[in-house]
Design a protein around this motif. Structure first.
Motif, PDB file in Angstrom:
ATOM      1  N   THR A   1       0.851  -1.189   0.000  1.00 20.52           N
ATOM      2  CA  THR A   1       0.000   0.000   0.000  1.00 20.52           C
ATOM      3  C   THR A   1       0.886   1.237   0.000  1.00 20.52           C
ATOM      4  O   THR A   1       2.086   1.165   0.290  1.00 20.52           O
ATOM      5  N   GLU A   2       0.280   2.363  -0.315  1.00 16.43           N
ATOM      6  CA  GLU A   2       1.057   3.605  -0.343  1.00 16.43           C
ATOM      7  C   GLU A   2       1.191   4.241   1.032  1.00 16.43           C
ATOM      8  O   GLU A   2       1.913   5.218   1.203  1.00 16.43           O
ATOM      9  N   ASP A   3       0.504   3.659   2.009  1.00 21.07           N
ATOM     10  CA  ASP A   3       0.596   4.147   3.385  1.00 21.07           C
ATOM     11  C   ASP A   3       1.353   3.130   4.245  1.00 21.07           C
ATOM     12  O   ASP A   3       1.389   1.938   3.929  1.00 21.07           O
ATOM     13  N   LEU A   4       1.922   3.625   5.319  1.00 18.95           N
ATOM     14  CA  LEU A   4       2.560   2.744   6.300  1.00 18.95           C
ATOM     15  C   LEU A   4       1.582   2.509   7.444  1.00 18.95           C
ATOM     16  O   LEU A   4       1.139   3.463   8.100  1.00 18.95           O
ATOM     17  N   ASN A   5       1.262   1.254   7.699  1.00 17.83           N
ATOM     18  CA  ASN A   5       0.300   0.926   8.744  1.00 17.83           C
ATOM     19  C   ASN A   5       1.000   0.594  10.053  1.00 17.83           C
ATOM     20  O   ASN A   5       2.144   0.127  10.060  1.00 17.83           O
ATOM     21  N   PRO A   6       0.321   0.822  11.177  1.00 19.59           N
ATOM     22  CA  PRO A   6       0.915   0.510  12.487  1.00 19.59           C
ATOM     23  C   PRO A   6       1.299  -0.960  12.588  1.00 19.59           C
ATOM     24  O   PRO A   6       0.615  -1.833  12.063  1.00 19.59           O
ATOM     25  N   GLY A   7       2.416  -1.224  13.260  1.00 19.47           N
ATOM     26  CA  GLY A   7       2.889  -2.587  13.442  1.00 19.47           C
ATOM     27  C   GLY A   7       3.933  -3.015  12.439  1.00 19.47           C
ATOM     28  O   GLY A   7       4.627  -4.022  12.653  1.00 19.47           O
ATOM     29  N   ARG A   8       4.072  -2.271  11.343  1.00 17.53           N
ATOM     30  CA  ARG A   8       5.093  -2.601  10.345  1.00 17.53           C
ATOM     31  C   ARG A   8       6.482  -2.291  10.900  1.00 17.53           C
ATOM     32  O   ARG A   8       6.657  -1.409  11.730  1.00 17.53           O
ATOM     33  N   THR A   9       7.465  -3.029  10.426  1.00 11.33           N
ATOM     34  CA  THR A   9       8.853  -2.802  10.824  1.00 11.33           C
ATOM     35  C   THR A   9       9.659  -2.373   9.612  1.00 11.33           C
ATOM     36  O   THR A   9       9.621  -3.039   8.569  1.00 11.33           O
ATOM     37  N   ILE A  10      10.359  -1.265   9.733  1.00 16.66           N
ATOM     38  CA  ILE A  10      11.163  -0.739   8.635  1.00 16.66           C
ATOM     39  C   ILE A  10      12.562  -0.401   9.147  1.00 16.66           C
ATOM     40  O   ILE A  10      12.775  -0.262  10.360  1.00 16.66           O
ATOM     41  N   ASN A  11      13.498  -0.256   8.221  1.00 22.85           N
ATOM     42  CA  ASN A  11      14.874   0.119   8.570  1.00 22.85           C
ATOM     43  C   ASN A  11      15.126   1.564   8.147  1.00 22.85           C
ATOM     44  O   ASN A  11      14.962   1.909   6.967  1.00 22.85           O
ATOM     45  N   LEU A  12      15.530   2.385   9.101  1.00 21.80           N
ATOM     46  CA  LEU A  12      15.788   3.795   8.837  1.00 21.80           C
ATOM     47  C   LEU A  12      17.245   4.117   9.173  1.00 21.80           C
ATOM     48  O   LEU A  12      17.793   3.574  10.129  1.00 21.80           O
ATOM     49  N   PRO A  13      17.870   4.988   8.380  1.00 19.62           N
ATOM     50  CA  PRO A  13      19.259   5.361   8.688  1.00 19.62           C
ATOM     51  C   PRO A  13      19.334   6.155   9.987  1.00 19.62           C
ATOM     52  O   PRO A  13      18.417   6.895  10.339  1.00 19.62           O
ATOM     53  N   LEU A  14      20.435   6.011  10.670  1.00 18.34           N
ATOM     54  CA  LEU A  14      20.606   6.660  11.961  1.00 18.34           C
ATOM     55  C   LEU A  14      20.555   8.178  11.847  1.00 18.34           C
ATOM     56  O   LEU A  14      20.054   8.852  12.747  1.00 18.34           O
ATOM     57  N   TRP A  15      21.057   8.723  10.734  1.00 19.54           N
ATOM     58  CA  TRP A  15      21.032  10.188  10.586  1.00 19.54           C
ATOM     59  C   TRP A  15      19.597  10.712  10.551  1.00 19.54           C
ATOM     60  O   TRP A  15      19.330  11.842  10.981  1.00 19.54           O
TER      61      TRP A  15
END
Length: 212
Positions: A43-57
């Protein structure tokens, strides 16, 4: 960057490497039009409970108690936790776990809601600092522990080896670098000038000086 600094500045290569690291985060609220952050999202939205990887910066720019993401403690700190409790951290190849173990943990500490990372980082260094002192005193050309130390420990190790060599050379009197201070040298020069001046005095001047 000052090689002795534990807090690399914004332009330091070490700081760039650390802040490029990806951190696992759990989505807490629905984020519209942010589905592109999750490669597996349909989906084009991020739903609660999903796990993603984000850069520390990017995480650094978020508030510690932000309502959008919960920062997950990386596995490397969970793996070290048992060794910390059993006081066996000197056997860990920290450089293999993460080349910037302490710096990475320092950045993550404010976002760790369970307050685990900060304690692990502190206890790991506390337990390993004596070991660092020992191996730096007994360093050999072929015995450098390349994979057992992280970046900060490597810097401490190299400084320790250099200091140990200087101390040993001083004990063996290989270098004679002891010199009088500038103040003492100036005082000595002044006394010599006064003595030369006294030696050149006429008999009348010498009599007058002694009379005074």
């Amino acid at each position: 960057m000052n090689s002795q600094s534990y807090f690399p500045n914004y332009y330091a290569v070490e700081d760039i490497f650390v802040t490029q690291e990806k951190v696992e985060c759990k989505v807490n609220t629905k984020l519209l039009k942010m589905g592109f952050l999750d490669s597996g999202a349909d989906t084009e939205d991020l739903n609660p409970g999903r796990t993603i990887n984000l850069p520390l910066w990017y995480i650094k720019e978020l508030k510690v108690n932000n309502p959008y993401f919960t920062v997950c403690v990386p596995e490397i700190y969970k793996n070290v936790h048992k060794a910390v409790c059993e006081a066996e951290t000197t056997h860990i190849e920290l450089g293999k776990l993460h080349p910037y173990f302490y710096e990475y943990g320092r950045y993550l500490t404010p976002y760790d809601r369970n307050h685990v990372v900060g304690k692990i980082v502190f206890e790991t260094m506390r337990q390993r600092v004596r070991h660092l002192l020992d191996i730096s005193k007994n360093a050999t050309d072929t015995g450098k522990p390349e994979h057992r130390l992280d970046d900060i420990e490597n810097k401490l190790y190299e400084s320790g080896v250099k200091t140990s060599h200087l101390y040993v050379n001083w004990l063996r009197m290989k270098f004679n670098n002891i010199a009088a201070s500038e103040m003492v040298q100036e005082h000595t020069k002044k006394r010599k000038r006064e003595r030369r001046s006294d030696a050149n005095d006429s008999p009348e001047q010498e009599h007058k000086r002694q009379t005074l």
